[in-house]
Design a protein around this motif. Structure first.
Motif, PDB file in Angstrom:
ATOM      1  N   ALA A 168      63.175  -5.636  24.189  1.00 53.28           N
ATOM      2  CA  ALA A 168      61.865  -5.529  23.539  1.00 53.28           C
ATOM      3  C   ALA A 168      61.106  -6.849  23.642  1.00 53.28           C
ATOM      4  N   ALA A 169      61.801  -7.964  23.498  1.00 55.84           N
ATOM      5  CA  ALA A 169      61.156  -9.279  23.595  1.00 55.84           C
ATOM      6  C   ALA A 169      60.560  -9.498  24.987  1.00 55.84           C
ATOM      7  N   LEU A 170      61.212  -8.983  26.030  1.00 55.52           N
ATOM      8  CA  LEU A 170      60.651  -9.104  27.381  1.00 55.52           C
ATOM      9  C   LEU A 170      59.342  -8.337  27.494  1.00 55.52           C
ATOM     10  N   LEU A 171      59.273  -7.164  26.890  1.00 46.35           N
ATOM     11  CA  LEU A 171      58.037  -6.378  26.943  1.00 46.35           C
ATOM     12  C   LEU A 171      56.921  -7.033  26.138  1.00 46.35           C
ATOM     13  N   VAL A 172      57.255  -7.584  24.997  1.00 46.56           N
ATOM     14  CA  VAL A 172      56.256  -8.319  24.213  1.00 46.56           C
ATOM     15  C   VAL A 172      55.760  -9.517  25.014  1.00 46.56           C
ATOM     16  N   GLU A 173      56.665 -10.206  25.665  1.00 43.01           N
ATOM     17  CA  GLU A 173      56.274 -11.376  26.448  1.00 43.01           C
ATOM     18  C   GLU A 173      55.427 -10.985  27.655  1.00 43.01           C
ATOM     19  N   ALA A 174      55.649  -9.798  28.221  1.00 44.22           N
ATOM     20  CA  ALA A 174      54.805  -9.324  29.329  1.00 44.22           C
ATOM     21  C   ALA A 174      53.345  -9.291  28.890  1.00 44.22           C
ATOM     22  N   ARG A 175      53.113  -8.792  27.677  1.00 44.85           N
ATOM     23  CA  ARG A 175      51.742  -8.769  27.146  1.00 44.85           C
ATOM     24  C   ARG A 175      51.190 -10.183  27.007  1.00 44.85           C
ATOM     25  N   GLU A 176      51.994 -11.107  26.518  1.00 47.59           N
ATOM     26  CA  GLU A 176      51.540 -12.485  26.324  1.00 47.59           C
ATOM     27  C   GLU A 176      51.275 -13.187  27.655  1.00 47.59           C
ATOM     28  N   VAL A 177      52.093 -12.915  28.647  1.00 47.09           N
ATOM     29  CA  VAL A 177      51.873 -13.479  29.987  1.00 47.09           C
ATOM     30  C   VAL A 177      50.576 -12.921  30.563  1.00 47.09           C
ATOM     31  N   ALA A 178      50.358 -11.618  30.413  1.00 49.10           N
ATOM     32  CA  ALA A 178      49.118 -11.007  30.908  1.00 49.10           C
ATOM     33  C   ALA A 178      47.900 -11.635  30.239  1.00 49.10           C
ATOM     34  N   LYS A 179      47.988 -11.879  28.944  1.00 51.09           N
ATOM     35  CA  LYS A 179      46.889 -12.566  28.248  1.00 51.09           C
ATOM     36  C   LYS A 179      46.688 -13.964  28.806  1.00 51.09           C
ATOM     37  N   ALA A 180      47.765 -14.717  28.952  1.00 49.22           N
ATOM     38  CA  ALA A 180      47.683 -16.097  29.439  1.00 49.22           C
ATOM     39  C   ALA A 180      47.112 -16.165  30.857  1.00 49.22           C
ATOM     40  N   GLU A 181      47.391 -15.146  31.657  1.00 50.91           N
ATOM     41  CA  GLU A 181      46.919 -15.111  33.048  1.00 50.91           C
ATOM     42  C   GLU A 181      45.523 -14.501  33.168  1.00 50.91           C
ATOM     43  N   GLY A 182      44.961 -14.004  32.059  1.00 49.10           N
ATOM     44  CA  GLY A 182      43.621 -13.445  32.075  1.00 49.10           C
ATOM     45  C   GLY A 182      43.529 -12.053  32.663  1.00 49.10           C
ATOM     46  N   ILE A 183      44.633 -11.310  32.670  1.00 47.78           N
ATOM     47  CA  ILE A 183      44.617  -9.965  33.261  1.00 47.78           C
ATOM     48  C   ILE A 183      44.839  -8.860  32.228  1.00 47.78           C
ATOM     49  N   ALA A 184      45.029  -9.210  30.974  1.00 47.86           N
ATOM     50  CA  ALA A 184      45.349  -8.209  29.954  1.00 47.86           C
ATOM     51  C   ALA A 184      44.215  -7.203  29.760  1.00 47.86           C
ATOM     52  N   ALA A 185      42.984  -7.670  29.774  1.00 51.15           N
ATOM     53  CA  ALA A 185      41.852  -6.782  29.494  1.00 51.15           C
ATOM     54  C   ALA A 185      41.646  -5.735  30.586  1.00 51.15           C
ATOM     55  N   ASP A 186      41.855  -6.107  31.840  1.00 47.81           N
ATOM     56  CA  ASP A 186      41.638  -5.179  32.949  1.00 47.81           C
ATOM     57  C   ASP A 186      42.854  -4.321  33.259  1.00 47.81           C
ATOM     58  N   GLY A 187      44.015  -4.741  32.811  1.00 43.52           N
ATOM     59  CA  GLY A 187      45.245  -3.993  33.037  1.00 43.52           C
ATOM     60  C   GLY A 187      46.205  -4.729  33.943  1.00 43.52           C
ATOM     61  N   TYR A 188      47.457  -4.421  33.745  1.00 40.72           N
ATOM     62  CA  TYR A 188      48.524  -5.053  34.516  1.00 40.72           C
ATOM     63  C   TYR A 188      49.697  -4.088  34.602  1.00 40.72           C
ATOM     64  N   ARG A 189      50.584  -4.362  35.504  1.00 35.42           N
ATOM     65  CA  ARG A 189      51.773  -3.535  35.706  1.00 35.42           C
ATOM     66  C   ARG A 189      53.001  -4.360  35.343  1.00 35.42           C
ATOM     67  N   THR A 190      53.933  -3.729  34.628  1.00 32.22           N
ATOM     68  CA  THR A 190      55.220  -4.348  34.313  1.00 32.22           C
ATOM     69  C   THR A 190      56.302  -3.512  34.985  1.00 32.22           C
ATOM     70  N   VAL A 191      57.150  -4.165  35.800  1.00 34.48           N
ATOM     71  CA  VAL A 191      58.155  -3.453  36.586  1.00 34.48           C
ATOM     72  C   VAL A 191      59.518  -4.103  36.399  1.00 34.48           C
ATOM     73  N   PHE A 192      60.536  -3.263  36.191  1.00 35.96           N
ATOM     74  CA  PHE A 192      61.931  -3.688  36.235  1.00 35.96           C
ATOM     75  C   PHE A 192      62.585  -2.972  37.408  1.00 35.96           C
ATOM     76  N   ASN A 193      63.171  -3.704  38.331  1.00 41.42           N
ATOM     77  CA  ASN A 193      63.966  -3.100  39.398  1.00 41.42           C
ATOM     78  C   ASN A 193      65.430  -3.197  38.966  1.00 41.42           C
ATOM     79  N   THR A 194      66.135  -2.079  39.022  1.00 39.44           N
ATOM     80  CA  THR A 194      67.525  -2.060  38.585  1.00 39.44           C
ATOM     81  C   THR A 194      68.433  -1.717  39.758  1.00 39.44           C
ATOM     82  N   ASP A 195      69.118  -2.722  40.232  1.00 37.18           N
ATOM     83  CA  ASP A 195      70.094  -2.667  41.314  1.00 37.18           C
ATOM     84  C   ASP A 195      69.431  -2.603  42.700  1.00 37.18           C
ATOM     85  N   ALA A 196      70.260  -2.728  43.708  1.00 41.75           N
ATOM     86  CA  ALA A 196      69.805  -2.959  45.081  1.00 41.75           C
ATOM     87  C   ALA A 196      68.911  -1.854  45.633  1.00 41.75           C
ATOM     88  N   HIS A 197      69.220  -0.592  45.369  1.00 41.10           N
ATOM     89  CA  HIS A 197      68.413   0.495  45.932  1.00 41.10           C
ATOM     90  C   HIS A 197      67.003   0.517  45.365  1.00 41.10           C
TER      91      HIS A 197
END
Length: 120
Positions: free
Chosen positions: A68-97
């Motif tokens: 949950a803390a990673l998802l909260v931080e995704a929002r904070e990073v998006a704000k810091a980078e100036g992309i929160a208002a227009d939208g952003y994508r959060t992706v987790f890749n799980t394993d090699a495939h």
């Protein structure tokens, strides 16, 4: 089963420890966010927990509050980078495939332009 301890051969554990340089965007007690070295969008940051878990499934099972803390931080990073208002994508890749190449769980935060539909 992981215990969250740093792994000596893990690239992201070394970045968290300051042994390998990275362009850090934000840091919290639980996470470190830094620029991806191979960006796939105008803004492409990675957020890693300071604790080592191999992937998102392991993290969710063993430390859901940290997931949950990673998802909260995704929002904070998006704000810091100036992309929160227009939208952003959060992706987790799980394993090699799924395309995971560093086996320390990390969230990708992408934005800064219209990304289109996922997978196209």
């Amino acid at each position: 089963m992981a215990d969250g301890q740093p792994q000596p051969d893990c690239l992201f554990c070394k970045i968290v420890a300051g042994e390998i340089p990275a362009t850090v965007v934000r840091q919290t007690e639980l996470t470190v966010a830094f620029k991806d070295i191979n960006p796939q969008a105008p803004v492409h940051d990675l957020i890693v927990p300071r604790a080592h878990y191999a992937n998102a499934a392991e993290l969710a099972a063993e430390a859901p509050e940290l997931a949950a803390a990673l998802l909260v931080e995704a929002r904070e990073v998006a704000k810091a980078e100036g992309i929160a208002a227009d939208g952003y994508r959060t992706v987790f890749n799980t394993d090699a495939h799924a395309g995971q190449t560093v086996f320390h769980v990390h969230a990708h935060v992408l934005g800064g332009d219209f990304l289109g539909r996922f997978g196209t």
